[in-house]
Design a protein around this motif. Structure first.
Motif, PDB file in Angstrom:
ATOM      1  N   UNK A   1       0.675  -0.977   0.004  1.00  0.00           N
ATOM      2  CA  UNK A   1       0.045  -0.188   0.224  1.00  0.00           C
ATOM      3  C   UNK A   1       0.687   1.118   0.112  1.00  0.00           C
ATOM      4  N   UNK A   2       1.963   1.271   0.176  1.00  0.00           N
ATOM      5  CA  UNK A   2       2.917   2.527   0.768  1.00  0.00           C
ATOM      6  C   UNK A   2       3.397   2.842  -1.219  1.00  0.00           C
ATOM      7  N   UNK A   3       2.990   1.927  -2.101  1.00  0.00           N
ATOM      8  CA  UNK A   3       3.729   2.174  -3.776  1.00  0.00           C
ATOM      9  C   UNK A   3       2.554   2.127  -3.262  1.00  0.00           C
ATOM     10  N   UNK A   4       1.775   1.661  -3.203  1.00  0.00           N
ATOM     11  CA  UNK A   4       0.149   1.564  -4.267  1.00  0.00           C
ATOM     12  C   UNK A   4      -0.235   3.394  -4.047  1.00  0.00           C
ATOM     13  N   UNK A   5       0.138   3.848  -2.720  1.00  0.00           N
ATOM     14  CA  UNK A   5      -0.311   5.615  -2.406  1.00  0.00           C
ATOM     15  C   UNK A   5       0.432   6.210  -2.841  1.00  0.00           C
ATOM     16  N   UNK A   6       2.012   6.144  -3.317  1.00  0.00           N
ATOM     17  CA  UNK A   6       3.271   6.851  -4.149  1.00  0.00           C
ATOM     18  C   UNK A   6       2.988   7.451  -5.302  1.00  0.00           C
ATOM     19  N   UNK A   7       1.837   5.189  -5.863  1.00  0.00           N
ATOM     20  CA  UNK A   7       1.662   5.867  -7.363  1.00  0.00           C
ATOM     21  C   UNK A   7       0.228   7.159  -7.518  1.00  0.00           C
ATOM     22  N   UNK A   8      -0.488   6.408  -6.412  1.00  0.00           N
ATOM     23  CA  UNK A   8      -1.609   7.809  -6.581  1.00  0.00           C
ATOM     24  C   UNK A   8      -1.743   9.076  -6.378  1.00  0.00           C
ATOM     25  N   UNK A   9      -0.549   9.497  -5.823  1.00  0.00           N
ATOM     26  CA  UNK A   9      -0.517  10.667  -5.865  1.00  0.00           C
ATOM     27  C   UNK A   9       0.953  11.544  -6.820  1.00  0.00           C
ATOM     28  N   UNK A  10       1.273  10.352  -7.370  1.00  0.00           N
ATOM     29  CA  UNK A  10       1.999  11.148  -8.611  1.00  0.00           C
ATOM     30  C   UNK A  10       1.015  11.091 -10.362  1.00  0.00           C
TER      31      UNK A  10
ATOM     32  N   UNK B   1      14.293  16.256 -22.600  1.00  0.00           N
ATOM     33  CA  UNK B   1      13.676  15.935 -23.858  1.00  0.00           C
ATOM     34  C   UNK B   1      11.788  15.946 -24.121  1.00  0.00           C
ATOM     35  N   UNK B   2      11.591  14.624 -23.165  1.00  0.00           N
ATOM     36  CA  UNK B   2      10.435  14.987 -22.915  1.00  0.00           C
ATOM     37  C   UNK B   2       9.092  15.657 -22.173  1.00  0.00           C
ATOM     38  N   UNK B   3      10.411  16.546 -21.060  1.00  0.00           N
ATOM     39  CA  UNK B   3       8.691  16.672 -20.090  1.00  0.00           C
ATOM     40  C   UNK B   3       8.555  16.726 -18.355  1.00  0.00           C
ATOM     41  N   UNK B   4       8.120  17.730 -17.418  1.00  0.00           N
ATOM     42  CA  UNK B   4       8.551  16.948 -16.411  1.00  0.00           C
ATOM     43  C   UNK B   4       6.758  16.097 -15.918  1.00  0.00           C
ATOM     44  N   UNK B   5       5.670  16.056 -16.792  1.00  0.00           N
ATOM     45  CA  UNK B   5       5.001  15.574 -17.182  1.00  0.00           C
ATOM     46  C   UNK B   5       5.611  13.448 -17.022  1.00  0.00           C
ATOM     47  N   UNK B   6       6.327  13.272 -18.331  1.00  0.00           N
ATOM     48  CA  UNK B   6       6.253  12.774 -18.756  1.00  0.00           C
ATOM     49  C   UNK B   6       7.504  11.732 -17.253  1.00  0.00           C
ATOM     50  N   UNK B   7       8.346  12.495 -16.972  1.00  0.00           N
ATOM     51  CA  UNK B   7       9.097  12.224 -15.173  1.00  0.00           C
ATOM     52  C   UNK B   7       7.961  11.788 -14.271  1.00  0.00           C
ATOM     53  N   UNK B   8       6.699  12.216 -14.299  1.00  0.00           N
ATOM     54  CA  UNK B   8       5.697  12.357 -12.811  1.00  0.00           C
ATOM     55  C   UNK B   8       5.109  10.791 -13.172  1.00  0.00           C
ATOM     56  N   UNK B   9       5.136  10.544 -14.917  1.00  0.00           N
ATOM     57  CA  UNK B   9       4.387   9.346 -15.271  1.00  0.00           C
ATOM     58  C   UNK B   9       5.189   8.356 -15.282  1.00  0.00           C
ATOM     59  N   UNK B  10       6.203   8.316 -15.539  1.00  0.00           N
ATOM     60  CA  UNK B  10       7.630   7.142 -15.823  1.00  0.00           C
ATOM     61  C   UNK B  10       7.904   6.752 -13.439  1.00  0.00           C
ATOM     62  N   UNK B  11       7.977   7.785 -13.107  1.00  0.00           N
ATOM     63  CA  UNK B  11       8.088   7.524 -11.758  1.00  0.00           C
ATOM     64  C   UNK B  11       6.621   6.338 -10.929  1.00  0.00           C
ATOM     65  N   UNK B  12       5.533   6.777 -11.252  1.00  0.00           N
ATOM     66  CA  UNK B  12       4.052   6.429 -11.393  1.00  0.00           C
ATOM     67  C   UNK B  12       4.437   5.105 -11.396  1.00  0.00           C
ATOM     68  N   UNK B  13       4.620   5.172 -13.248  1.00  0.00           N
ATOM     69  CA  UNK B  13       5.025   3.667 -13.459  1.00  0.00           C
ATOM     70  C   UNK B  13       5.772   2.462 -12.723  1.00  0.00           C
ATOM     71  N   UNK B  14       6.688   3.278 -11.933  1.00  0.00           N
ATOM     72  CA  UNK B  14       7.640   2.066 -11.290  1.00  0.00           C
ATOM     73  C   UNK B  14       6.951   1.942  -9.848  1.00  0.00           C
ATOM     74  N   UNK B  15       6.356   2.944  -9.137  1.00  0.00           N
ATOM     75  CA  UNK B  15       5.818   2.159  -7.770  1.00  0.00           C
ATOM     76  C   UNK B  15       4.230   1.531  -8.505  1.00  0.00           C
ATOM     77  N   UNK B  16       3.602   1.169  -9.644  1.00  0.00           N
ATOM     78  CA  UNK B  16       2.947   0.404  -9.732  1.00  0.00           C
ATOM     79  C   UNK B  16       4.077  -1.235 -10.215  1.00  0.00           C
ATOM     80  N   UNK B  17       5.248  -1.113 -10.382  1.00  0.00           N
ATOM     81  CA  UNK B  17       5.606  -2.173 -11.004  1.00  0.00           C
ATOM     82  C   UNK B  17       5.665  -3.005  -9.867  1.00  0.00           C
TER      83      UNK B  17
END
Length: 436
Positions: free
Chosen positions: A81-90, A164-180
């Protein structure tokens, strides 16, 4: 644990470390991206300091609560749930409207700071249940290796990703890593561990179930007592103090590296910092490999003295890194600093894992609290000191404190070992030749 069970536990643990390493990459990527985004959103450098302060403060409070939470919930559920929470907040930050971005950033700071601490405490305290006591050092070494590689990859790619791809892409990448990482935890068929409610064997039956239910009801009331008992475990108090001093020293070289690098080459200030951390990580990874081979060959874990010696070596290396030596010598110093840092991490974590399960979670929570406090206070004091003193002076004083405490710790540890080896009382032996 039987050989077949050990092999299964190791495979599952490798799977978990893969997910943890990926989420660590996202964390370090966003350490850079979020700080830049905070500055761009608010237009104030002070906001970056506030963002970091809130993050460290959340980690501090989470460390206080970690032991109590592990007494009430399983380590697996907390890691999930700590990973789920971090993905959700991103995700919240990605879709936050223009006027709500500052509030969303503060939410990210709180959740990432608290959940990062809770995940680390849960993981480290549950390792003995996952892989067995005899494989603790190997498991710690593997997770540290993964985190070190992730740190270098995250820091190295942050500028490229944002540019190259901006802040939003960096946040999406971070969110995906928490989901994985959450998925890898969810697929692990492990019990709670770490002193949680599933730490007891099933053979305890109904009586064990009643005891667990009683502990869940009284966990909140018992938490301060267990927290204090973990702090009073033999030698642990001074060890945790040394860990806090280590974190204080770490704040100094983290803050001083950009300043020192800019002084070396004002037009390319990131070159020295990037090269230093890459070499540091390489030294860390090499140290983990050597530690694993040592454990396999001797069958012995790296004990508490390794933590003291490693701290002295690491702090000394970081001081020398700012002494202005030629590039080749500084490269060797960075490798040594990384190797010593790896030794301290393995020996410290492995030692805390020898505590009884009911105290282990509280001990790791206490440690996380002290580390966040040391690093946070250090960042404030170091930032102020760097305005009027050279980086070498600031780092030498900060890491010098850690070296002094490490020497005291080593004197105490070696003295205790000497007494254990020669437990002869001062009154000597009686007339019959027997030791009293």
């Amino acid at each position: 644990m039987d050989p077949a069970g050990t092999a299964r536990g190791e495979r599952r643990y490798r799977f978990l470390v893969a997910g943890y390493s990926l989420s660590s990459y996202g964390t370090f990527l966003n350490m850079v991206a979020l700080n830049l985004f905070v500055y761009e959103t608010t237009g104030r450098a002070l906001a970056m300091g506030l963002f970091m302060a809130v993050r460290l403060g959340s980690g501090f409070l989470a460390g206080l609560a970690a032991g109590g939470l592990l007494a009430r919930f399983t380590a697996k559920s907390l890691m999930l749930w700590t990973n789920v929470a971090q993905a959700a907040v991103m995700l919240l930050l990605v879709f936050a409207p223009e006027g709500m971005r500052t509030a969303a950033l503060m939410a990210v700071s709180v959740v990432v700071g608290a959940c990062g601490t809770l995940f680390m405490v849960s993981l480290r305290s549950s390792i003995p249940e996952m892989v067995g006591d005899e494989r603790r050092s190997w498991a710690n070494s593997l997770s540290i290796t993964g985190r070190s590689l992730a740190m270098v990859a995250g820091f190295a790619s942050a500028g490229v990703v944002v540019s190259l791809v901006g802040y939003t892409a960096a946040f999406v990448v971070d969110m995906a890593t928490f989901v994985v990482c959450a998925v890898t935890v969810a697929l692990l068929p492990i019990a709670g561990g770490g002193g949680g409610k599933d730490a007891r064997p099933e053979s305890e039956g109904d009586s064990g179930g009643r005891t667990q239910e009683s502990e869940r009801r009284t966990g909140r009331r018992r938490m301060p007592g267990a927290f204090l008992r973990s702090a009073a475990a033999p030698g642990l108090g001074l060890m945790v103090v040394l860990r806090g001093a280590d974190a204080f020293g770490s704040s100094s070289h983290n803050a001083a590296l950009p300043v020192y690098s800019a002084g070396l080459d004002a037009s390319h200030p990131a070159v020295f910092v990037s090269a230093f951390w890459c070499l540091w990580a390489l030294g860390n990874v090499v140290a983990q490999q050597l530690i694993q081979r040592y454990i396999k060959r001797t069958g012995r874990a790296v004990g508490a003295p390794g933590f003291g010696y490693g701290t002295c070596l690491m702090s000394g290396a970081f001081i020398l890194a700012f002494a202005g030596f030629p590039s080749a010598a500084t490269a060797v110093i960075a490798l040594v600093a990384g190797a010593a840092d790896g030794l301290t991490e393995v020996s410290y974590t492995s030692h805390l894992q020898t505590l009884p399960a009911e105290l282990r979670g509280h001990a790791f929570g206490l440690s996380a609290t002290v580390e966040n406090l040391g690093f946070g206070v250090g960042m404030i004091l170091v930032a102020a000191a760097l305005d009027s003193h050279r980086p070498l002076t600031v780092v030498a004083w900060s890491h010098g404190v850690a070296i002094v405490i490490a020497v005291v710790f080593l004197i105490r540890v070696t003295g205790a070992r000497r007494r254990d080896r020669f437990p002869v009382s001062r009154s000597g032996a009686d007339r019959g030749g027997q030791v009293r």
